[in-house]
Scaffold this active site. Structure first.
Site, PDB file in Angstrom:
ATOM      1  N   ASP A 102       2.447   1.699   3.251  1.00  0.00           N
ATOM      2  CA  ASP A 102       3.435   0.686   3.657  1.00  0.00           C
ATOM      3  C   ASP A 102       4.824   1.174   3.245  1.00  0.00           C
ATOM      4  O   ASP A 102       5.830   0.857   3.875  1.00  0.00           O
ATOM      5  CB  ASP A 102       3.188  -0.659   2.959  1.00  0.00           C
ATOM      6  CG  ASP A 102       1.890  -1.326   3.373  1.00  0.00           C
ATOM      7  OD1 ASP A 102       1.534  -1.244   4.561  1.00  0.00           O
ATOM      8  OD2 ASP A 102       1.236  -1.944   2.505  1.00  0.00           O
ATOM      9  N   HIS A 104       0.878  -1.163   0.000  1.00  0.00           N
ATOM     10  CA  HIS A 104       0.000   0.000   0.000  1.00  0.00           C
ATOM     11  C   HIS A 104       0.921   1.219   0.000  1.00  0.00           C
ATOM     12  O   HIS A 104       2.078   1.117   0.431  1.00  0.00           O
ATOM     13  CB  HIS A 104      -0.890   0.014   1.248  1.00  0.00           C
ATOM     14  CG  HIS A 104      -1.859  -1.127   1.281  1.00  0.00           C
ATOM     15  ND1 HIS A 104      -1.751  -2.171   2.161  1.00  0.00           N
ATOM     16  CD2 HIS A 104      -2.948  -1.383   0.522  1.00  0.00           C
ATOM     17  CE1 HIS A 104      -2.738  -3.027   1.944  1.00  0.00           C
ATOM     18  NE2 HIS A 104      -3.470  -2.582   0.957  1.00  0.00           N
TER      19      HIS A 104
HETATM   20  C1  XUL Z   1      -8.872  -6.595   1.503  1.00  0.00           C
HETATM   21  C2  XUL Z   1      -7.724  -6.938   0.682  1.00  0.00           C
HETATM   22  C3  XUL Z   1      -6.664  -5.895   0.580  1.00  0.00           C
HETATM   23  C4  XUL Z   1      -6.121  -5.727  -0.796  1.00  0.00           C
HETATM   24  C5  XUL Z   1      -5.075  -4.672  -0.966  1.00  0.00           C
HETATM   25  O1  XUL Z   1      -9.757  -7.628   1.688  1.00  0.00           O
HETATM   26  O2  XUL Z   1      -7.640  -8.023   0.170  1.00  0.00           O
HETATM   27  O3  XUL Z   1      -5.652  -6.209   1.473  1.00  0.00           O
HETATM   28  O4  XUL Z   1      -5.547  -6.922  -1.233  1.00  0.00           O
HETATM   29  O5  XUL Z   1      -5.507  -3.410  -0.697  1.00  0.00           O
END
Ligand code: XUL
Ligand code: MN
Length: 375
Positions: free
Chosen positions: A82, A79
């Site tokens: 992150d 992210h």
């Molecule tokens: C939520 C999910 C997230 C995405 C990335 O359920 O899977 O972690 O993968 O934002």
């Protein structure tokens, strides 16, 4: 891109049509895909749930990266925050400096960045969603933050942006209009596509949680939405096993549907016990047969062979695990994947094709079970 496929003799994936049936069977002539594995820093979680606090200490990226490498992972998914913690309080220049530092850390460990996703669900400015919020200033914030995410991705050296549209939906059906929300979503994605003509946006559908009703709940919705954007060819998907189960769909079929459209740009393999809260269990933990079928379609269609797409495991440690076992769910998921790959490659495809031609699905069912049970 090196070593995506290990070839023995021929360079062909031959597809053979059995004339006596409608089924296709695949023979992978001397071809072995060498899958690349990816994981996110959030997959080493601290164990908090809605009813209780953290059960493990926080660990930083410098602690996690060598562990990922040791665990057999090639790539890291991120992210935006992150990469750059507390991103909203930092200048654009500072954000890129910190991103460059993370790139060096990755390179030092022999890892690469698979993708970056804007975390649009945590801020007080995205309480009612980001791109589809009813407040104009929230929508602007979400778009700005997503453009910064693209800059971070460029600094890390990846062109893949993932959009999990966590709060783009409704808690209350009467609070938003779906047509208006599709327009707003398309406007936001168009701005992202314009910001960098080389990026690809992979939408990660999920039917619910945190919202009651999500606007892009399934892969079909995500791929139909792609056609509302300026450049549908650059809008694809990430399929997550658990999200398919939550939508009452078969994960292997969803993977294959995306593959048929050439839109499977990443996968989040994990598992989920029925229509409950989002569990992010290790791959194969609930249904080994479903996991077998997921590996089978990825192998049959040479997933990642051309574009280097990764196998990511979006799973979480059990709340009961200690910090010393904080990555076991991921290394176990990878081991399960590789064991199932052996099962896929040793499956008697010709025998299965003969049973399909005879329409003896009872025998086919038992043949699959016997194969999975055989040591
Ligand atoms: C939520 C999910 C997230 C995405 C990335 O359920 O899977 O972690 O993968 O934002
Ligand atoms: Mn995911």
């Amino acid at each position: 891109m090196s070593c995506i496929i290990e070839w023995d003799e021929t360079l062909s994936l031959t597809k053979r049509r059995d004339p006596s049936s409608l089924a296709f069977s695949f023979t992978q002539t001397c071809m072995k895909i060498k899958f690349r594995f990816s994981i996110g820093p959030w997959n080493i979680s601290e164990g908090r749930d809605p009813y209780g606090p953290e059960t493990r200490p926080v660990r930083d990226l410098a602690w996690k990266l060598p562990l990922f490498k040791k665990g057999g992972f090639d790539a890291v998914m991120f992210h935006d925050d992150d990469v750059v913690p507390e991103i909203d309080s930092k200048s654009a220049a500072r954000v890129l400096e910190e991103a460059a530092q993370v790139r060096r850390q990755l390179e030092d460990e022999g890892l690469f960045a698979e993708m970056v996703a804007p975390r649009l669900w945590f801020s007080e400015r995205t309480i009612d969603g980001g791109f589809t919020s009813n407040r104009a200033q929230d929508r602007e914030y979400a778009i700005e933050r997503s453009l910064r995410t693209i800059d971070i991705a460029n600094t890390l050296g990846t062109k893949l942006i993932v959009l999990w549209l966590a709060r783009e939906g409704t808690y209350l059906r009467e609070s938003k209009s779906c047509v208006r929300s599709m327009e707003l979503l398309a406007q936001a994605v168009n701005k992202m596509l314009d910001h960098d003509p080389e990026i690809r946006i992979a939408i990660e559908p999920k039917p619910n949680e945190p919202v009651d009703v999500a606007y892009l709940p399934t892969l079909g919705h995500a791929l139909a939405f792609a056609h509302l954007t300026r450049d549908p060819a650059r809008v694809g998907a990430v399929v997550e096993s658990a999200h398919c189960v939550l939508a009452g769909l078969d994960p292997a079929d969803e993977l294959e549907f995306a593959l048929a459209q050439k839109k499977l740009w990443s996968v989040h393999l994990n598992d989920q016990n029925g229509l409950k809260f989002d569990q992010d269990k290790p791959f194969g933990s609930v249904s080994l047969r479903s996991a077998f079928n997921q590996v089978r379609v990825l192998d049959q269609h040479a997933y990642g062979a051309k574009d280097g797409a990764c196998i990511a495991f979006d799973a979480h440690s059990f709340r009961t695990s200690s910090i010393n076992h904080a990555l076991d769910h991921a290394t176990n998921s990878r081991k399960t994947f590789l064991r199932l790959l052996e099962k896929v490659r040793s499956f008697d495809e010709a025998g299965a094709a003969a049973l399909i031609a005879d329409r003896d699905y009872q025998a086919l069912d038992q043949m699959v079970l016997n194969h999975l049970l055989a040591s």
